[in-house]
Design a protein around this motif. Structure first.
Motif: not given
Length: 252
Positions: A8-16
């Motif tokens: 799945k394509r998701v918001i990168d986990y490093n992004v707030k």
């Protein structure tokens, strides 16, 4: 044995993550997107099974928007053999619900006939933790969840699961659906040569309609809001003062 891995394509986990001002959802404008970390672990495990001679082919599949092909290319660069993109939404803000994804994956499984489906235990954007279990139920297959160790012994899979009381090891009949946890492995980085090779690997593009699945949402998001900020703490000068403060607050 063929291994199928949904990603799945998701918001990168490093992004707030930022919530839209009107509370209608998460703001995805100019936000870095990447593969769901749990799915990345699934891809790595599938490739390791192939490297160990326990799998012949690794197929990755993604259900969502057309931009998910970037995520699939990452999986191909890691070492997957081919990819299937099922375009089920036009707007990146439309998240396909787990049951709809499971129904599409069921159709893909029936078409591909894998011996094993490796899923991330959950996606970090909605934390549903439901697609793998729903897929196993729809297929009538055995399932093992929260896997921290996986082994294949003939027509059986031996899975060590993380449970509240510690670790549980089970043996399930294959074909099976396994959802993986963080401690299963450390995913490899895709090298530049492999990224270039991935561009030549096959990627089929389908739609939800091709599989006869209605992806109309059954849930309605009423409001999205950020969690309340934590209140500032206080400093105490001694253990006695700490105990006194805890008593005053009702904590002890």
């Amino acid at each position: 044995m063929k291994v199928l891995v949904p990603v799945k394509r998701v918001i990168d986990y490093n992004v707030k993550v930022r919530v839209k001002a009107d509370g209608s959802g998460v703001d995805l404008a100019n936000v870095k997107m990447s593969m769901n970390p749990f799915d990345e672990i699934s891809v790595e495990q599938a490739i390791r099974l192939k490297e160990a001679g326990q799998a012949d082919e690794v197929v990755v599949v993604s259900v969502g928007v057309k931009q998910s092909q970037e995520t699939l290319r990452t999986a191909l660069a890691m070492g997957a053999d081919r990819a299937i993109l099922v375009v089920a939404a036009e707007d990146v803000h439309n998240d396909i619900e787990p049951l709809s994804v499971a129904k599409i994956l069921k159709a893909v499984v029936e078409e591909e006939q894998p011996g094993l489906v490796l899923c991330g235990k959950q996606a970090i954007d909605n934390d549903m933790n439901a697609t793998g279990q729903m897929l196993a139920a729809l297929l009538g297959w055995s399932q093992a969840t929260f896997a921290s160790e996986i082994g294949v012994e003939g027509d059986k899979a031996v899975v060590t699961r993380e449970v509240d009381g510690g670790l549980q090891t089970i043996k399930v009949n294959m074909p099976t659906v396994i959802t993986v946890d963080l401690r299963l492995n450390e995913p490899r980085y895709a090298s530049l040569p492999n990224i270039m090779k991935a561009k030549k690997k096959p990627m089929d593009e389908k739609t939800a309609a091709d599989y006869g699945v209605d992806v109309s949402p059954r849930l309605e998001i009423i409001k999205t809001e950020e969690p309340a900020e934590r209140a500032a703490g206080i400093k105490v000068g001694s253990v006695d003062e700490l105990v006194s403060k805890l008593k005053e607050s009702g904590a002890v």
